[in-house]
Write an enzyme that holds these catalytic residues in place. Structure first.
Site, PDB file in Angstrom:
ATOM      1  N   CYS A   1     -15.969 -17.810  39.901  1.00  0.00           N
ATOM      2  CA  CYS A   1     -14.798 -18.345  40.536  1.00  0.00           C
ATOM      3  C   CYS A   1     -13.353 -18.293  39.857  1.00  0.00           C
ATOM      4  CB  CYS A   1     -14.861 -19.727  40.759  1.00  0.00           C
ATOM      5  SG  CYS A   1     -14.133 -20.339  42.285  1.00  0.00           S
TER       6      CYS A   1
ATOM      7  N   HIS B   1     -19.868 -19.732  43.635  1.00  0.00           N
ATOM      8  CA  HIS B   1     -20.569 -20.448  42.482  1.00  0.00           C
ATOM      9  C   HIS B   1     -21.994 -20.485  42.576  1.00  0.00           C
ATOM     10  CE1 HIS B   1     -16.932 -22.859  40.807  1.00  0.00           C
ATOM     11  NE2 HIS B   1     -16.712 -22.545  42.225  1.00  0.00           N
TER      12      HIS B   1
ATOM     13  N   GLU C   1     -24.372 -21.115  40.638  1.00  0.00           N
ATOM     14  CA  GLU C   1     -24.923 -22.192  39.873  1.00  0.00           C
ATOM     15  C   GLU C   1     -25.190 -23.270  40.844  1.00  0.00           C
ATOM     16  OE1 GLU C   1     -21.726 -21.609  39.579  1.00  0.00           O
ATOM     17  OE2 GLU C   1     -20.555 -23.175  39.269  1.00  0.00           O
TER      18      GLU C   1
HETATM   19  N1  GLN Z   1      -8.468 -22.493  40.656  1.00  0.00           N
HETATM   20  C1  GLN Z   1      -9.294 -21.334  41.411  1.00  0.00           C
HETATM   21  C2  GLN Z   1      -8.878 -21.497  43.123  1.00  0.00           C
HETATM   22  O1  GLN Z   1      -8.601 -22.572  43.488  1.00  0.00           O
HETATM   23  C3  GLN Z   1     -10.670 -21.220  40.991  1.00  0.00           C
HETATM   24  C4  GLN Z   1     -11.264 -22.409  41.676  1.00  0.00           C
HETATM   25  C5  GLN Z   1     -12.723 -22.434  40.601  1.00  0.00           C
HETATM   26  O2  GLN Z   1     -12.908 -21.837  39.878  1.00  0.00           O
HETATM   27  N2  GLN Z   1     -13.420 -23.320  41.377  1.00  0.00           N
HETATM   28  O3  GLN Z   1      -9.126 -20.348  43.757  1.00  0.00           O
END
Ligand code: GLN
Length: 540
Positions: A382, A508, A510
């Site tokens: 992410c 993600h 995970e």
């Molecule tokens: N801050 C980033 C976004 O909003 C990544 C978010 C995250 O890592 N969950 O796109």
């Protein structure tokens, strides 16, 4: 069979592991062939934990249907191997919101709206939602917080009423703590007695007590607790610290927790739970000797729970690959170009963690530059993937000050930016790209090979995206967009081909790794890290 409702409450102190006890019981009942789900009722007023800082409540977990949920739902999925949903996590905020909405609609027909019966009825309605689908034999409801807290009172009142209404189809397990006083060399049960008294005061008699302890509880002590608390002696169960949480189903089964639950609910247990695959995993944990060293670069390194699902996914992957996981948290705020070598060179693989905001971001770029140049297996998740893109733009494509508009709205190269539909959103809660989305992978990518599939579905939680305007420049420069959403064409996965393992996912992975089904991408990453570690060793 009627749906059976099991309530799990906690007393004495918080953080006793109600989630692990609930998950372990669910595992045992599932392994006996029953259909089971677990839900968590959280007494705080936030609508969901999505707006909570990790310092408050650890990791925010995300369900496939896009709900930002308490991290206990992660445990539920990892133990149960089934998906949870929005209905599995309810907060006081949601309960009140729904009651207030009904009041505004006029549903209460001029009545005074009160905690009892309106809030408690709404809690009861939510407790039964999943049970009423007919999909479950058992619904385990974990009540967050500790007995005696003002904010859990309406939940306990709802449990009291439900037990009365459901009779043998409801049961209460109370989890408490038995402290060991080192100076006196004694275990103390008084806090447990007091905690049960508190429950009894609100009209709940627990059926089963689970006592968390660091030392073995003598049988005499269990009998004493049984006597003081109106609980059968065999229903006083100890939960002693074990080396891994995944062993708790076995320690519970050894004390017959599953059989006691079934009998109390009018079911005669047949045979034994089938724990063959579970035990296979536990054997692998016990048998692992060699270590794989993974560095996790993030800003919440002092918090045990902030990266819970990543931690567990890595552990599952390492275990299946017959290795012990040595996870090193590396503080992104303290990682500079000058100390990157010292902090990272001992690692076999590096994870660049998800996150929000500016803090620690330069450290992630420093780490990524070092990892890319030293060709270390690297996994960006992410924000970690977004950092991979930014670092590559700055240091390979020559786009000075490239950034995400999350960090710098005036960047000359907005390689990570908001999608059009996100630009008009001003509310913070529940407005990100959330939940499971499809991703189509290029067949020869590392990711596709890892999954053994070109079509996968993984969960998201972010607002910003790879800016498609730059796609060609990245591809020509050597960073490939190997995965995209088939409907929106948003970039989901980037890789640098030719490197050992350099993969970033906008999603993600995970959130979808369980004991029985570890996530293929984590498996492949840890495999690459092990191979790299061995290669390094051979060169010594
Ligand atoms: N801050 C980033 C976004 O909003 C990544 C978010 C995250 O890592 N969950 O796109």
């Amino acid at each position: 069979m009627d749906t059976k409702y099991i309530f799990v409450t906690g007393g004495v102190v918080s953080s006793l592991g109600k989630g692990i006890i609930s998950s372990s019981l669910a595992r045992l009942l599932l392994s006996r062939g029953y259909r089971v789900t677990i839900q968590k009722f959280d007494p705080y007023i936030n609508i969901d934990p999505g707006t909570l800082n990790p310092y408050e409540h650890g990791e925010c977990y995300v369900t496939a249907d896009g709900h930002e949920a308490d991290l206990d739902l992660g445990h539920y999925e990892r133990f149960m191997d089934t998906q949870t949903s929005r209905a599995n996590n309810v907060t006081t905020g949601r309960i009140y919101q729904s009651v207030i909405d009904k009041e505004r609609r006029g549903d209460y027909l001029g009545k005074t709206v009160q905690i009892i019966p309106h809030i408690t009825d709404e809690i009861k309605r939510n407790v039964k939602l999943l049970g009423n689908t007919g999909k479950y034999d058992f619904v385990i409801t974990e009540i967050g917080g500790t007995v005696g807290d003002i904010e859990s009172t309406p939940y306990l009142e709802a449990v009291r009423q439900l037990r009365w209404e459901l009779g043998q189809n409801a049961l209460c397990i109370h989890l408490t703590y038995v402290p060991y006083l080192r100076a006196a060399k004694e275990l103390k049960t008084k806090p447990t007695q007091h905690s049960v008294k508190l429950l009894q005061e609100v009209g709940i008699q627990p059926d089963i007590l689970v006592l968390r302890t660091e030392k073995e509880l003598p049988a005499s002590m269990r009998r004493k607790v049984a006597q003081f608390c109106n609980v059968a002696p065999d229903a006083v169960i100890q939960s002693i610290d074990v080396p891994t949480i995944y062993r708790v189903p076995l320690t519970m089964h050894a004390q017959h927790l599953d059989e006691i639950v079934l009998r109390k609910m009018g079911i005669e247990p047949q045979g034994e739970p089938d724990l063959e695959r579970w035990n296979h995993f536990l054997d692998k944990i016990a048998g692992a000797e060699k270590e794989v060293k993974i560095g996790l670069v993030g800003k919440y390194v002092e918090l045990q729970d902030a990266y819970k699902s990543i931690n567990e996914s890595l552990f599952q992957a390492a275990t299946y690959l017959d290795h012990k996981l040595a996870l090193h948290y590396i503080h992104s705020e303290k990682l500079t170009a000058a100390n990157a070598d010292e902090k990272l060179s001992g690692m076999d693989g590096i994870i660049i963690a998800p996150g929000f905001g500016q803090r620690g971001i330069e450290g992630k770029f420093n780490a990524l530059k070092w990892c890319r140049e030293h060709d270390v297996p690297t996994f960006g998740i992410c924000l970690g993937m977004q950092c991979m893109v930014i670092e590559f733009a700055r240091n390979v494509l020559g786009m000075e000050d490239a950034n995400s508009t999350e960090m710098d709205t005036k960047t000359p190269y907005n390689v990570i930016d908001l999608m059009e539909e996100q630009k008009s959103i001003s509310n913070m809660g529940g407005t990100m790209r959330l939940g499971a989305y499809d991703c189509v992978l290029l067949p020869d990518s590392i990711a596709a090979k890892a999954y053994g599939a070109t079509h996968v579905r993984e969960r998201h939680r972010h607002r910003f995206e790879f800016n498609d305007e730059y796609r060609e420049r990245f591809e020509q420069g050597g960073m490939k967009c190997v995965g995209e959403n088939p409907d929106t064409h948003l970039v989901e996965v980037v890789e640098i081909p030719g490197k050992r393992w350099f993969v970033g996912t906008q999603y993600h992975p995970e959130y979808q790794s369980t004991v029985l089904h570890p996530n293929p991408l984590f498996l492949d990453f840890v495999k690459a890290a092990i191979a790299y570690g061995e290669e390094k060793n051979n060169q010594l």
